[in-house]
Scaffold this motif. Structure first.
Motif, mmCIF file in Angstrom:
data_model
loop_
_atom_site.group_PDB
_atom_site.id
_atom_site.type_symbol
_atom_site.label_atom_id
_atom_site.label_comp_id
_atom_site.label_asym_id
_atom_site.label_seq_id
_atom_site.Cartn_x
_atom_site.Cartn_y
_atom_site.Cartn_z
ATOM 1 N N TYR A 8 0.846 -1.203 0.000
ATOM 2 C CA TYR A 8 0.000 0.000 0.000
ATOM 3 C C TYR A 8 0.885 1.259 0.000
ATOM 4 N N ASN A 9 1.872 1.277 0.910
ATOM 5 C CA ASN A 9 2.750 2.458 0.994
ATOM 6 C C ASN A 9 3.535 2.643 -0.298
ATOM 7 N N SER A 10 3.928 1.541 -0.886
ATOM 8 C CA SER A 10 4.699 1.611 -2.116
ATOM 9 C C SER A 10 3.854 2.200 -3.258
ATOM 10 N N VAL A 11 2.606 1.745 -3.351
ATOM 11 C CA VAL A 11 1.711 2.285 -4.393
ATOM 12 C C VAL A 11 1.556 3.801 -4.202
ATOM 13 N N LEU A 12 1.375 4.207 -2.947
ATOM 14 C CA LEU A 12 1.165 5.642 -2.696
ATOM 15 C C LEU A 12 2.433 6.477 -2.895
ATOM 16 N N LYS A 309 -7.807 3.318 -5.935
ATOM 17 C CA LYS A 309 -8.624 4.458 -5.505
ATOM 18 C C LYS A 309 -7.809 5.430 -4.629
ATOM 19 N N PRO A 310 -7.101 4.944 -3.585
ATOM 20 C CA PRO A 310 -6.262 5.877 -2.813
ATOM 21 C C PRO A 310 -5.153 6.484 -3.667
ATOM 22 N N TRP A 311 -4.595 5.686 -4.586
ATOM 23 C CA TRP A 311 -3.549 6.215 -5.475
ATOM 24 C C TRP A 311 -4.118 7.376 -6.302
ATOM 25 N N LEU A 312 -5.313 7.199 -6.847
ATOM 26 C CA LEU A 312 -5.936 8.246 -7.662
ATOM 27 C C LEU A 312 -6.218 9.481 -6.798
ATOM 28 N N ASN A 313 -6.799 9.252 -5.627
ATOM 29 C CA ASN A 313 -7.106 10.388 -4.743
ATOM 30 C C ASN A 313 -5.840 11.180 -4.436
ATOM 31 N N LYS A 314 -4.769 10.477 -4.076
ATOM 32 C CA LYS A 314 -3.529 11.188 -3.728
ATOM 33 C C LYS A 314 -2.965 11.892 -4.967
ATOM 34 N N SER A 315 -3.022 11.246 -6.116
ATOM 35 C CA SER A 315 -2.516 11.881 -7.347
ATOM 36 C C SER A 315 -3.275 13.176 -7.645
ATOM 37 N N THR A 319 -7.509 14.149 -0.028
ATOM 38 C CA THR A 319 -7.052 13.456 1.173
ATOM 39 C C THR A 319 -7.345 11.971 1.015
ATOM 40 N N VAL A 320 -6.381 11.147 1.389
ATOM 41 C CA VAL A 320 -6.614 9.696 1.385
ATOM 42 C C VAL A 320 -7.139 9.349 2.776
ATOM 43 N N SER A 321 -8.426 9.054 2.835
ATOM 44 C CA SER A 321 -9.034 8.863 4.161
ATOM 45 C C SER A 321 -8.988 7.398 4.575
ATOM 46 N N ASN A 322 -8.823 7.188 5.870
ATOM 47 C CA ASN A 322 -8.903 5.835 6.428
ATOM 48 C C ASN A 322 -10.213 5.744 7.176
ATOM 49 N N GLN A 394 -14.667 0.937 1.318
ATOM 50 C CA GLN A 394 -16.038 1.053 0.806
ATOM 51 C C GLN A 394 -16.077 0.775 -0.695
ATOM 52 N N THR A 395 -17.071 -0.008 -1.137
ATOM 53 C CA THR A 395 -17.172 -0.247 -2.582
ATOM 54 C C THR A 395 -18.488 0.246 -3.153
#
Ligand SMILES: Nc1nc2c(c(=O)[nH]1)N[C@H]1C(S)=C(S)[C@@H](COP(=O)(O)OP(=O)(O)OC[C@H]3O[C@@H](n4cnc5c(N)ncnc54)[C@H](O)[C@@H]3O)O[C@H]1N2
Ligand code: MOO
Length: 399
Positions: A8-12, A309-315, A319-322, A394-395
């Protein structure tokens, strides 16, 4: 094999800024604002009546006056006027400019109008029913911040400040690619050994939710055909989302084909289920990011939401929410894989409670339509009591 957290961290760490573009206001919903938006005038821009009624000078009320001659009737949209006689009043409509030298609006329900006069039925309070110029925002104030997702509320604010065109974050150009000889078109009747392409349509739909209109491709299990098509796709896209062909099979050509095309493997295989043989890489020369998801429907679907989805949001600067939900049953995970379990979530007494749904493994496509998302259960003998907060991916829209 790397852990889920490492993956996960690597993708981000491989997010990309795709720059900005200007779109028409009507096309801005769902996009991410690329600039701060400032008020071009005071909000509200004039002292605005908030009730239909009469406007008058409070000084006259202070002098004991309760009967007022009506000097004029002011609809919304009329220019500012001045109350000439301070012992008189004007009839005023909601949204109209409160006249100069008046400082109170009394609604029709609290006055009796008769023969051109208004009689107060109730003692008003100075300043009542007037929305003061600039009391929401002053001209020049920042009313929307860069990196905000534009929803209907932001469209209203953008409209009010005259933003007929809006600077938004550019979206990546994406092709979703299905691989496999067994796949046929949705409109076809599959032979007994074939199945219809579902993952690629599901990915296409998920991207549409992000306002990304993806291209779709289907590649047969031939290394040369895969390489030829990927070579073009890598040159013409910012992101490739692939499904299938990444595990150990004799026809799982994607990892080797991608590497032979100069795509740098960041990782292959993650200690998780579903979605274990996930291959992630970057082609530095073209700056193309490749998410090569395992072909089982739950694996592709889960990994899209877990990683892409988090990758897209961060790009895009979001905010990448948990998010967390409350586990509504006991469970444990004694194995070495992080589990992403399909759950149905209910909103009960102000709490989001998650219960596992019955499913039949990574190939169980219909279970995805019965769940609201995945809970993330860490590995190695972890026991989870009912009531524990667990991470939730969430999906579907919940509320
Ligand atoms: N020897 C091993 N075999 C497998 C392993 C392993 O580690 N060693 N991993 C298993 C796991 S876990 C998964 S997940 C799958 C992933 O395999 P692939 O990514 O190579 O996917 P395929 O073999 O191409 O397909 C798997 C399954 O999904 C169906 N599929 C593929 N694409 C689509 C699509 N677009 N729409 C609908 N369904 C699709 C495909 O027909 C297969 O049934 O590998 C395990 N094997
Ligand atoms: O990693 Mo696979 O998705 O478990 O079947």
């Amino acid at each position: 094999m790397i852990t889920f957290k490492e993956a996960y961290n690597s993708v981000l760490q491989h997010t990309v800024d795709y720059g900005t573009e200007q779109v028409l206001l009507k096309d801005a919903v769902g996009r991410v604002l690329a600039v701060d938006i400032k008020a071009d005038r005071d909000f509200p821009p004039f002292n605005r009546a908030t009730k239909d009624g009469i406007a008058l000078s409070f000084s006259a009320i202070n002098d004991g006056q309760s009967l007022f001659k009506i000097e004029a009737v002011i609809p919304a949209g009329n220019p500012t006027i001045e109350l000439k006689d301070k012992t008189a009043c004007v009839e005023i409509m909601t949204g109209a400019v409160v006249p100069k030298s008046t400082d109170v609006v009394v609604m029709y329900e609290d006055v009796v109008i008769h023969n051109g006069f208004a009689k107060l039925q109730k003692q008003p309070v100075k300043g009542q029913n007037i929305h003061i110029k600039g009391s929401d925002e002053l001209k020049g104030a920042t009313v929307l911040r860069k990196n905000t997702l534009i929803t209907a509320a932001e469209i209203g604010v953008l409209s009010a400040v005259g933003a007929a065109k809006v600077w938004v974050k550019k979206l990546p150009k994406i092709t979703t690619i299905a691989t496999g000889n067994e796949l046929v078109e949705v409109a076809e009747v599959p032979l007994p050994h074939q199945i219809r392409k579902s993952n690629i349509n599901s990915l296409y739909a998920a991207l549409l939710n992000e306002h990304i209109l993806a291209q779709t491709l289907h590649l047969k299990d031939s290394k040369e055909a895969i390489k030829d098509a990927l070579e073009v796709a890598l040159k013409t896209n910012d992101v490739l989302l692939l499904s299938g062909g990444v595990s150990k099979g004799k026809f799982d050509f994607l990892p080797i084909a991608l590497e032979e095309l100069g795509v740098e493997k960041v990782f292959h295989k993650v200690l998780q289920r579903p979605g274990k043989p996930f291959w992630f890489g970057v082609q530095k020369a073209t700056n193309t990011v490749i998410f090569s998801f395992p072909g089982n429907p739950a694996s592709t679907f889960a990994n899209y939401h877990i990683y892409f989805k988090p990758w897209l949001n961060k790009s895009l600067g979001l905010t990448v929410s948990n998010n967390y939900v409350i586990l509504n049953e006991e469970l444990d995970n004694k194995g070495s894989l992080t589990l992403f379990l399909r759950v149905k979530v209910t909103f009960t007494n102000g709490k989001l409670l998650a219960n596992r749904i019955i499913e039949n493994g990574s190939g169980d496509l219909t279970s995805l339509a019965n769940c609201d998302g995945f809970i993330c259960i860490a590995p190695n003998k972890n026991s989870y009591n009912k009531g524990t907060l667990v991470p939730f991916i969430q999906t579907r829209r919940l509320l």
